[in-house]
Design an enzyme around this catalytic site. Structure first.
Site, PDB file in Angstrom:
ATOM      1  N   ASP A 145      20.271  -3.830  28.722  1.00 34.95           N
ATOM      2  CA  ASP A 145      20.305  -2.740  27.750  1.00 34.95           C
ATOM      3  C   ASP A 145      20.133  -3.264  26.334  1.00 34.95           C
ATOM      4  O   ASP A 145      20.391  -4.429  26.035  1.00 34.95           O
ATOM      5  CB  ASP A 145      21.651  -2.012  27.842  1.00 34.95           C
ATOM      6  CG  ASP A 145      22.811  -2.965  27.641  1.00 34.95           C
ATOM      7  OD1 ASP A 145      22.773  -4.081  28.215  1.00 34.95           O
ATOM      8  OD2 ASP A 145      23.756  -2.621  26.913  1.00 34.95           O
ATOM      9  N   GLU A 146      19.725  -2.377  25.483  1.00 32.25           N
ATOM     10  CA  GLU A 146      19.768  -2.575  24.033  1.00 32.25           C
ATOM     11  C   GLU A 146      19.151  -3.881  23.562  1.00 32.25           C
ATOM     12  O   GLU A 146      19.678  -4.530  22.662  1.00 32.25           O
ATOM     13  CB  GLU A 146      21.220  -2.491  23.539  1.00 32.25           C
ATOM     14  CG  GLU A 146      21.852  -1.131  23.776  1.00 32.25           C
ATOM     15  CD  GLU A 146      23.258  -1.047  23.180  1.00 32.25           C
ATOM     16  OE1 GLU A 146      23.611   0.030  22.668  1.00 32.25           O
ATOM     17  OE2 GLU A 146      24.012  -2.043  23.246  1.00 32.25           O
ATOM     18  N   ASN A 147      18.062  -4.283  24.179  1.00 28.21           N
ATOM     19  CA  ASN A 147      17.321  -5.424  23.641  1.00 28.21           C
ATOM     20  C   ASN A 147      16.360  -4.884  22.595  1.00 28.21           C
ATOM     21  O   ASN A 147      15.449  -4.131  22.915  1.00 28.21           O
ATOM     22  CB  ASN A 147      16.562  -6.127  24.774  1.00 28.21           C
ATOM     23  CG  ASN A 147      15.651  -7.202  24.244  1.00 28.21           C
ATOM     24  OD1 ASN A 147      15.930  -7.811  23.214  1.00 28.21           O
ATOM     25  ND2 ASN A 147      14.541  -7.411  24.930  1.00 28.21           N
TER      26      ASN A 147
END
Lengths: 707, 707
Positions: free
Chosen positions: A319-321
């Protein structure tokens, strides 16, 4: 749902039974989660010092230990010394547990967790597997009842099984570390409410929490000394196994990897050195997906950890890269061009495809957050949705298994009711039966920004018990008032198992007052709730992972029972005349207490600087008390105040609606309703009470805040 | 004691300062233990978010960690985020710690634990050793003060050092096991009150609590699975070392060895098999002191354990060996005849002499209970007295070092005041200075019959803080009222460190009421105390080591603050007219609450069978409330009731003085004084108030009970 089932639900509701109890008949049951089917019979099985237990059929160490725990808990509750012998002949025993076979000796997805309980002349518990028997033992614990004649298990017949096979709790130990004893007590609580997956979020930008012998700098340089040894990891996995709970580790990548690259900067997509994150948010550090060495490192690491975590699933996060490091690195850009990878999403898919191979090699299936759902993802992967139900539906339609976490983010500090209303598979879904089967269940998510070992229990419990019921019980079990009544009981029972969510509140209050009597602070502490969502970070921007979680906001419940009660009382008061008469004295007493709480808190704050930040809230509470008393006077004397009065009061309520010290009052809208109700009394002559109530409600709806 | 010192004590008393504080001048200090010398100066050092710490001089991991703990605790108390950097230049830092050298890197008897603190423009802490610096850091923690202007360290100058070098707490984990996290929190609390020896009682008739790799049956067969791994033992010893606390292990022998002989019956003096003791008392099992194999076993065992416990002392127990097995065994009798050993005492001396040799071989000195003081004991042995001060004096006169535990048995549940009054080296002792130096100090003893992890803290704390002060502070620090005021503050501070003695009370009450509101139970729970001494065993003869410690007796304080307050109020009331006027309304309110507590408790008991056993106590409390109100009426209206009234009331009080449910009221004598006081009002005309008070006190002294 059959009408018999509806009757049963009514039976199980403690409200209904409270009245029955007064006349000496069926006892109040507070089973949580509510079983799939149950029928209250006559009679009861007394629990006395002569009570005995027998194991009939298959027996192993898990079952024996589970019955041992039940006996210890029944002893604790009754004060009786019970026999620990489990070899009593079944015919003569008070409680007989019959288990057909072991089921999965290492807990696994798809286990048969069903069980039956019949309490008549004796109590019999039947299950096909040890996991099922363990679930039933927790129900037996909850069935213990007492009245003037002593302790007993009520006559009942239960056929129970879970609605969803994946019922999880995510605990993030990356942002704040939680020692083994904390994780163990969470596992006890999970078992108590029939959750079966601990999703252990073990690495974060703020810390790497496991011992690697292959890459020891991970714990040496990137944990502040706060990590689990491999022996401790095994201990937790075994503790979970004893309770038929799976442990799914998460090592988040390619983003959320600051701690990895503090230890091994060569893994990153930009040159180091890196420092552990001390604040919260999304950071830039990302693994370099173009280097073979990155995959070699991951392969070695997974190979080291795989035997410690025997579950078939391995969570890679994903997530959230934010892709910033990738876009800024010419070598990575060149690699993408060469391979025809068009953007950062596609590059992450490429990365994940390599991971799938590595995980396969070590016997693991991939699990990840929504973001991993990209073309080319193998079908065996499990999608965990934090973005919303839509991701889950999309995944199911594409044939992927999914687990819902959107709606179950308990770190956002919303009410149990709000989580309870979210269904992983809502009625009216357009999924086919086969697609629906891909919805495996859900997970409550305890992200670790704002919790430490002293406060984490109060952020997980009791609200997660309501979520656990959503995952276990039939969809139709959805009465919020009934849920709250059972939740209050479950909450107390969880503390009996070692949880600290209630007991630690006073410790925090006493610390805040520097040891002075905390009684003056109580009326306020009982009524405020932490700000919801991600507001706290904005209100306390100076906070770091090393700062103190010892403010009033850390001491109070995320779902204030006193706040709920206030809302309910106002609702009753504005309902109709008889309810008005009932609610008025109680509300009047409350409002007077609020008014009177201000000065003692101000005095306390003079000697206890740590509570100075909450004196404005004491002002607000007192102001609301005064407004409430005013409005009650108007309502009971049928005096309709003028618009100036109304506007002045609403202006004050606008002030009290603004959070302070990261705290807010959950019932400001009810106070607005009281003011509007008083001002709108004139309309009562021209409309039905129900219409009037609707009008008041609509006029009192809070102004939208721009966020 | 110098007059300056007396002035200082007055200064330190929070009573005196409470008044001063109201006018804005010097703050209330609650140092516990009281330092050897201190002088309050002017000024203060503010503690703010800008506060910094510096280490000057010698630094090691212990000191760095100790300062780290202080910062975390100051953060928790203030809510401020403080800098963790310790490298600030000393000149500019708020708090500067200057340590001259390491002292003993493994804590040892005779360490220099002195330190100085000067708070003026900045705070400076000086010490010769890390141990001294750690002691000073705990004082700094206690010095944190707050008022309307914020947090600060008051201007003060302290020169402190302990009176005795051996200040211990014995924890018996044999009868009930206490997991590592419990021992760690006790060590935190010990450090907080400057105790420096954990005497870890590790084997008992009821359980063997350490892992032996040489003799694995010890933990396998004789621990119920409840034992410390060797890694855990090392972890605890290191945790203690970090806090400059020694760990002295006790493996009791030749008696109290049932667990050893369950595993290895060949060690016993009578044929087995043996079973673990499940009840309490003195058992017959004793090592066979005539067999070479016994010593070989002990030698191997000590050799295995010696590196784990680096302290120079090794406690062999040696108490309560009843000699029955020895007298009944013809081979042992023959051995005694052959060696000219005349009785069991002499045989135990023979046994001990062999042990001395074994311990020497492994670098250990022997410590044991009084019984080991027999002719032929080597002078290096340390005697621990449980029998009384006389043993200690005898030992000192013979040149043996000694440690006092008689008077400090906290499992007997006596008041903090009673322990505080016991001095290891009382004024007026006839010991020479050289003999007196053999009195090394004392140890509080937490025997484990009636405690488990949930309740042990409330049995150790806060009373042991008063004992710790007796061991550390000058003999003249002996004002009981002042002690109690500081103890109340220390008690709250101990919970901040993780202790659970206050918070767990409500958990126990909620379990007793089955989750119902515990408020009705509180007036009673706050006023009863557990029966003292060894009475509980008699009252609950059915109890075993496996039974529940969850009765009301387990939830209540051993030294009820509300009980003390009641006694003080009655004292004031009967003192003189002005105090009467002050005490009366408060007592009247109390008595009314007692009277009114009865019915709600009875109603609660109808639904909560676990509290039915305490309803007779609620009856007693109500009866005392009614008697109190009656007596108050008589006293305030100057009505002298007749002898029939008096006798009727005293008869009721005789009933209320009888323990029920292993509980008793600590103030029945005060109630007797009230009744006698009312009945004796006529005498006030003929004698001075002081004489009258003495007469009432003497007439009210309780009838002696035959035990």
């Amino acid at each position: 749902m059959s009408r018999a089932w509806l009757r049963l639900l009514a039976c199980l509701a403690p409200v209904a039974l409270a009245a029955a109890q007064a006349t000496g008949s069926p006892p109040s049951l507070a089973l949580m989660p509510v079983p799939a089917a149950a029928r209250i019979g006559g009679g009861r099985v007394p629990i006395t010092a002569a009570t005995t237990f027998a194991l009939n059929g298959f027996v192993d160490d898990r079952l024996r230990a589970g019955v041992g725990r039940l006996i210890v808990r029944l002893q604790a509750r009754t004060g009786l010394v019970l026999s620990r012998s489990l070899s009593t002949p079944a015919a003569g025993a008070t409680v007989v547990i019959t288990c057909k076979g072991p089921g999965f000796t290492t807990p696994a997805l798809g286990e048969d967790e069903s069980y039956t309980i019949d309490a008549g002349a004796q109590v019999t518990l039947g299950a096909n597997t040890v996991a099922g028997a363990l679930r039933g033992l927790e129900t037996l614990r909850q069935l213990l009842s007492g009245d003037a004649s002593g302790f007993f298990i009520p006559g009942i017949s239960i056929q129970d099984r879970p609605r969803f096979p994946w019922r999880g709790l995510l605990i993030d130990v990356g942002r704040h570390f939680e020692p083994v004893e904390v994780i163990k007590r969470e596992l006890d609580a999970m078992a108590a409410v029939k959750l079966n997956v601990l999703h252990w979020h073990l690495s974060e930008d703020q810390g790497f929490r496991v011992e690697s012998r292959k890459f020891p700098k991970l714990q040496q340089l990137a944990s502040d000394g706060q990590y689990y040894t491999q022996e401790e990891l095994r201990e937790v996995v075994e503790y979970a196994r004893q309770r038929a709970i799976r442990v799914v580790p998460e090592f988040d990548m390619p983003g959320h990897v600051t701690s990895w690259v503090v230890a091994y900067p060569e893994l990153a997509s930009a040159p180091g050195p890196y420092e552990l994150a001390r604040k919260f948010g999304v950071f830039d550090a990302a693994f370099d997906p173009t280097r073979k060495e990155t995959y070699k490192f991951i392969d070695t690491f997974v190979g080291e950890m795989a035997p410690i975590f025997p579950d078939a699933y391995w969570h890679i996060g994903g997530d959230e890269n934010n892709g910033k490091q990738w876009l800024a690195n010419p070598k990575i850009q060149a690699f993408m061009k060469e391979k025809g990878i068009k953007d950062a999403h596609a590059l992450q898919t490429y990365f994940n495809q390599q991971l799938v191979g590595i995980l396969h090699k070590h016997g693991k299936r991939m699990m990840g957050w929504d973001e991993i759902l990209q073309p080319g993802l193998p079908k065996e992967a499990v999608i965990q949705s934090w973005r919303g139900q839509k991701s889950l539906v999309d995944a199911a339609k594409q044939g992927y298994d999914g687990v819902l976490s959107a709606g179950y983010y308990i770190d956002l500090l919303n009410s149990a009711a709000s989580h309870y209303a979210v269904d992983p598979l809502p009625a009216g879904s357009d999924l086919t039966e086969a697609e629906a089967a891909h919805v495996l269940g859900g997970e409550a998510a305890m992200w670790g920004e704002w919790v430490d070992p002293e406060t984490i229990d109060s952020r997980i419990w009791p609200r997660t018990a309501a979520i656990a019921e959503r995952f276990w019980s039939p969809r139709e079990v959805a009465d919020v008032n009934d849920m709250y009544q059972r939740l209050d009981r479950a909450s107390v029972e969880l503390e009996e198992l070692g949880l600290t969510h209630l007991r630690n509140a006073d410790v925090l209050l006493r610390r805040l007052t520097g040891g002075a009597d905390v009684a003056p602070l109580k009326p306020l502490a009982d009524l405020v709730e932490p700000v919801k969502g991600y507001q706290r970070g904005g209100q306390q921007p100076w906070m770091t992972t090393l700062g103190p979680l010892t403010h009033l906001v850390d001491a109070v419940s995320a779902d204030s029972p006193a706040g709920r009660a206030t809302t309910a009382l106002v609702n009753n008061l504005l309902g109709d005349a008889p309810r008005f008469a009932l609610a008025r004295p109680e509300l009047e007493a409350r409002f007077a207490r609020w008014r009177d709480a201000r000065d003692p808190i101000a005095r306390l704050a003079d000697a206890a600087p740590a509570i100075r930040e909450v004196t404005p809230l004491a002002e607000d509470l007192a102001a609301m008390g005064e407004i409430g008393l005013d409005a009650l006077t108007c309502l009971s004397r049928r005096i309709t105040p003028d618009a100036a009065w109304r506007d002045a009061k609403l202006a004050v309520l606008d002030r009290t609606a603004r959070p302070k010290a990261a705290l807010e009052f959950p019932f400001v809208t009810s106070m607005r309703e009281l003011v509007i109700g008083a001002a709108e009394q004139g309309q009562l002559a021209t409309m039905s009470p129900a219409d009037w109530r609707a009008r008041v409600r609509s006029l009192a709806a809070p102004p939208r805040r721009g966020r």
